[in-house]
Design an enzyme around this catalytic site. Structure first.
Site, PDB file in Angstrom:
ATOM      1  N   LYS A   1      -4.112  -7.532 -45.122  1.00  0.00           N
ATOM      2  CA  LYS A   1      -3.843  -8.629 -46.103  1.00  0.00           C
ATOM      3  C   LYS A   1      -3.966  -8.621 -47.427  1.00  0.00           C
ATOM      4  CE  LYS A   1      -6.936 -12.524 -46.992  1.00  0.00           C
ATOM      5  NZ  LYS A   1      -6.264 -13.812 -46.883  1.00  0.00           N
TER       6      LYS A   1
ATOM      7  N   ASN B   1      -2.482 -19.076 -31.599  1.00  0.00           N
ATOM      8  CA  ASN B   1      -2.298 -19.538 -33.078  1.00  0.00           C
ATOM      9  C   ASN B   1      -1.720 -18.708 -34.050  1.00  0.00           C
ATOM     10  OD1 ASN B   1      -3.061 -21.232 -35.381  1.00  0.00           O
ATOM     11  ND2 ASN B   1      -4.919 -20.068 -35.496  1.00  0.00           N
TER      12      ASN B   1
ATOM     13  N   SER C   1      -7.548 -29.815 -47.873  1.00  0.00           N
ATOM     14  CA  SER C   1      -8.289 -28.769 -48.902  1.00  0.00           C
ATOM     15  C   SER C   1      -7.224 -28.555 -50.133  1.00  0.00           C
ATOM     16  CB  SER C   1      -7.900 -27.368 -47.999  1.00  0.00           C
ATOM     17  OG  SER C   1      -6.669 -27.029 -47.640  1.00  0.00           O
TER      18      SER C   1
ATOM     19  N   HIS D   1       3.400 -23.500 -47.582  1.00  0.00           N
ATOM     20  CA  HIS D   1       3.351 -22.131 -47.216  1.00  0.00           C
ATOM     21  C   HIS D   1       4.199 -21.431 -48.131  1.00  0.00           C
ATOM     22  CE1 HIS D   1       1.398 -23.981 -43.738  1.00  0.00           C
ATOM     23  NE2 HIS D   1       0.557 -22.936 -43.836  1.00  0.00           N
TER      24      HIS D   1
END
Length: 765
Positions: free
Chosen positions: A18, A116, A439, A701
């Site tokens: 990540k 998910n 958010s 995104h």
């Protein structure tokens, strides 16, 4: 007896991939730096499985984004807008397809079956010029072999790849994706030939679409494909792997008759009915890879029960043809329990993460071979007994309240049209009201504040002051942009599910239980180990504080019961719907407290409702009934003037639109922009929707900033099928993963587009 693992988590125990990806995307590190981190992770994974005694170790399950995009790269199926000119696909083209770039949007992203995890949807048409454009599968096999590990290279199977694709924009409606089979099989043959030349003795082809309800012509495509590949596969042991559900009888018949295939893999955790087909009609002489260790949950395997199951299968296929395996890739579970410092010893004894599941698989294989580790099995049996008898698991008051739900469908007393009229009188919103999903960007400073507060390095007073200042900044920005219904930006939350789970009983939390969702995005699912209740209010303090900062409506932000359930590791000792009803009652308490505190707009996100839909159509109605019922329970008792919003994202909603309507929310915001606005086709086909609806007008995104004209064009497309008085204007999803330098201009353009169309509508009257 041998052991096998379908796949393994890629991010690393401390999310090394990540951080390497994000550093590369931000221009802070080089492609070589990213490749080095990746190579180190692969090496450690292969060594770990080799040391654990796994015989069939997978390779090519590592990915920089997802395995379907890797297959798109392998096939050279790059949409023309990315201006790829041929040759080996490099990072710039690969990540442009995944994330978009300054000039063109990303490809569609959707959920991987009912998980998910997400994948990038291939865009295919009759004119795609396929070519062998990524040698990743072969390179990773050679890389492992150079380290002394002979792996099983894994490819997404050719038929599943096409069935998971979509027709590119502008392609004739008569076009069928499976018509491309003859064009992609030559590339599969090239890959297989290179793997054989490199020394591979086994290959794994994942064909998970075989668990779906497939028409006969789709099943015939499997027969055709593998007959065509048979000569290429000659000399290899070939495993066709399925997972996530039962394989239907016709698909089982097709699968087990495929030419050139040596072995078949089945999920025997979620596909228990497949056992009967195996016992009655598994072909003689073939290998059975029995997926008995759950790859999608974190509970320790009941080794005694699994061993008994394997022993029963041994009589069907023979000891030398039976392989103990995971039910699916371990990608869907956390990496290693050894990294956990927050969990107490009792709960920890009930769990197994990916590293522990690898050990479980090999322990079962050894036991079946006569080398049972009695101490390991004994400790496992003690942990199973501890979990069943622990008083922490059961709360009689919660069970009684949940049981009392039977007999009512929990609908609000007034229909949605009358409620919207009452809400408009109170809220006085313009047509095409603007809002965001919840958010706002999670800055480095904000993450530092939360981290230091959790570590007790700053006081509660300092924490409240810092979060209040962040909320004020977000409120001021929204007022400056002239957004109509505001959010507080969720600065106190790292994750929408974790935040609530931490405040509910029956939940446990990990320190490093990260699971990949897409790209570099990781989530840390809570563990639901017992009955769920809400000891005290969870969001009222921050929502009330935010509402005091503005005269505009401020949304109270909650995560719905179905999403909390589907984004958690859920207890497996009672039906999922019972746990969901318990969560619904807890959220109901919170909704009522928010209303009492003066919050007039409350959003109850059900981002994952579609995700939990069973893969087989026969099971849809039961799931949708209890899932939609759970949502209605949360807000059944509130006033007509309190507006209930919900939000859904990144799934195909068209097939459940009537269930979405049955949720009876006042307003739904829903992903739309990245999926080529296919949601709108439902309304073009005549579905009537009377509640408020906000199909997303831009993709959050991607770092790309849409223009005012582009957003206005999207809104006008929506107005062609939706009434003006029910349409909302909003992004696709929350903004936490974006930067303020992207968010401000994008929202500015969004508001500008809404105002432009309002003016046009007013002048047209």
């Amino acid at each position: 007896m041998a052991s096998h693992v379908v796949g393994y988590p890629r991010m690393g125990p401390k999310r090394e991939l990540k951080f390497a990806l994000e550093s590369f995307w931000d221009g802070k590190s080089s492609a070589e730096d990213l490749k080095k981190v990746s190579a180190d992770l692969r090496s450690s994974i292969w060594k770990q499985m080799s040391d654990a005694g796994i015989k069939y170790i997978p390779s090519n399950t590592f990915s920089y984004y997802d395995q379907v995009l890797d297959t798109t790269a392998m096939l050279g199926a790059v949409p023309s807008r990315y201006k790829w000119t041929g040759g080996e696909i490099e990072f710039d083209t690969y990540f442009s397809m995944a994330r978009g770039n300054a000039s063109v949007p990303a490809m569609e992203m959707t959920k991987w079956f009912d998980t998910n995890y997400h994948f990038i949807v291939p865009e295919l048409g009759p004119n795609v010029n396929f070519s062998y454009a990524s040698h990743k599968a072969v390179n990773e096999y050679k890389e492992a072999k150079a380290q002394g590990v002979d792996t099983v290279p894994v490819l997404v199977g050719p038929v599943s790849y096409l069935l998971l694709s979509k027709p590119a924009k502008g392609v004739e409606k008569s076009f069928h994706l499976l018509s491309l089979l003859d064009k992609i099989l030559p590339i599969y043959k090239e890959v297989i030939a290179e793997l054989k030349a490199a020394g591979a003795s086994w290959i794994q082809l994942d064909e998970p679409t075989l668990v779906l309800d497939l028409e006969s012509h789709k099943l015939e495509a499997f027969t055709k494909a593998y007959a065509d590949l048979e000569s290429s596969l000659s000399g290899l042991n070939v495993l066709v792997e399925t997972y996530f559900a039962d394989v239907p009888a016709e698909a089982f018949k097709t699968l087990t008759a495929l030419k050139g295939v040596t072995a078949f893999g089945f999920d025997l955790v979620r596909g228990t009915q497949t056992l009967e087909l195996i016992k009655s009609s598994f072909p003689s002489g073939k290998y059975l890879f029995a997926g008995v260790v759950d790859g999608r949950n974190i509970w320790a395997n009941d080794l005694t029960a699994s061993l008994a199951l394997l022993q029963s299968l041994e009589g069907v296929v023979g000891k030398d043809k039976l392989v103990a395996s995971t039910s699916c890739s371990l990608l869907h579970t956390a990496v290693d329990l050894i990294n956990e410092t927050k969990l107490d010893d009792e709960i920890k004894s009930w769990l197994a993460f990916a590293a522990q599941k690898v050990v479980e698989v090999n322990a079962l294989a050894k036991a079946l071979s006569g080398a049972k580790d009695e101490a390991f099995f004994s400790a496992n049996a003690a942990a199973q007994a501890s979990r069943k008898s622990s008083p922490r698991v059961t709360n009689e008051a919660v069970q009684k309240a949940s049981a009392a739900l039977q007999g009512s469908d929990h609908r609000r007393a007034t229909n949605v049209s009358a409620r919207l009229d009452a809400q408009q009188k109170k809220l006085n919103l313009p047509i095409l009201p603007t809002t965001t999903i919840g958010s706002f960007p999670q800055t480095v400073e904000l993450r530092r504040v939360r981290r230091e507060y959790k570590a007790k390095k700053i006081s509660e007073e300092e924490y409240v002051k810092a979060i209040t200042e962040e909320i004020k900044k977000v409120v001021n920005l929204q007022e400056e942009l002239d957004i109509d219904v505001l959010v507080h930006g969720e600065p106190e939350r790292n994750d929408m599910v974790e935040y609530f789970g931490e405040q509910l009983s029956g939940f446990a939390f990990t320190a490093n239980g990260w699971v990949q969702s897409y790209g570099s995005r990781c989530v840390k699912p809570p563990i639901i180990y017992g009955d769920v209740s809400r000891p005290k209010p969870m969001t009222v303090f921050w929502s009330s504080k935010a509402q005091e900062m503005t005269k505009r409506p401020m949304k109270g932000m909650l995560t719905g019961p179905v999403t909390i359930l589907n984004w958690s590791f859920v207890r497996n000792d009672q039906p999922r719907f019972e746990t969901c009803y318990q969560i619904a009652l807890a959220i109901k308490d919170e909704v009522e407290d928010l209303e009492k505190a003066g919050i007039t707009v409350i959003q109850i996100d059900e981002a994952a409702l579609r995700e939990g839909l069973p893969l087989r159509k026969a099971e849809h109605a039961f799931y949708l009934n209890w899932a939609v019922h759970s949502f209605r329970i949360t807000n059944v008792g509130i006033e007509d003037t309190t507006q209930i919003h919900t939000h859904m994202c990144y799934s195909n909603f068209n097939d459940i639109i009537h269930s979405i309507i049955d949720m009876d929310a006042d307003v739904i915001t829903i992903e739309n922009s990245r999926s080529d606005e296919k949601l709108l086709s439902v309304f073009r086909e005549g579905v009537k929707y009377g509640a408020g609806i906000g199909p997303g007008v831009y993709d959050i995104h991607s770092p790309r900033i849409p223009s005012t004209e582009e957003i206005a064009d999207r809104v006008n497309k929506m107005l062609a099928v939706l009434d003006t008085n029910i349409l909302w204007v909003n992004p696709d999803c929350g903004l936490k993963t974006r930067k303020y330098t992207e968010v401000k201009p994008a929202l500015q353009n969004m508001v500008s587009a809404a105002k432009t169309i309002r003016t046009q509508l007013a002048s047209a009257k």
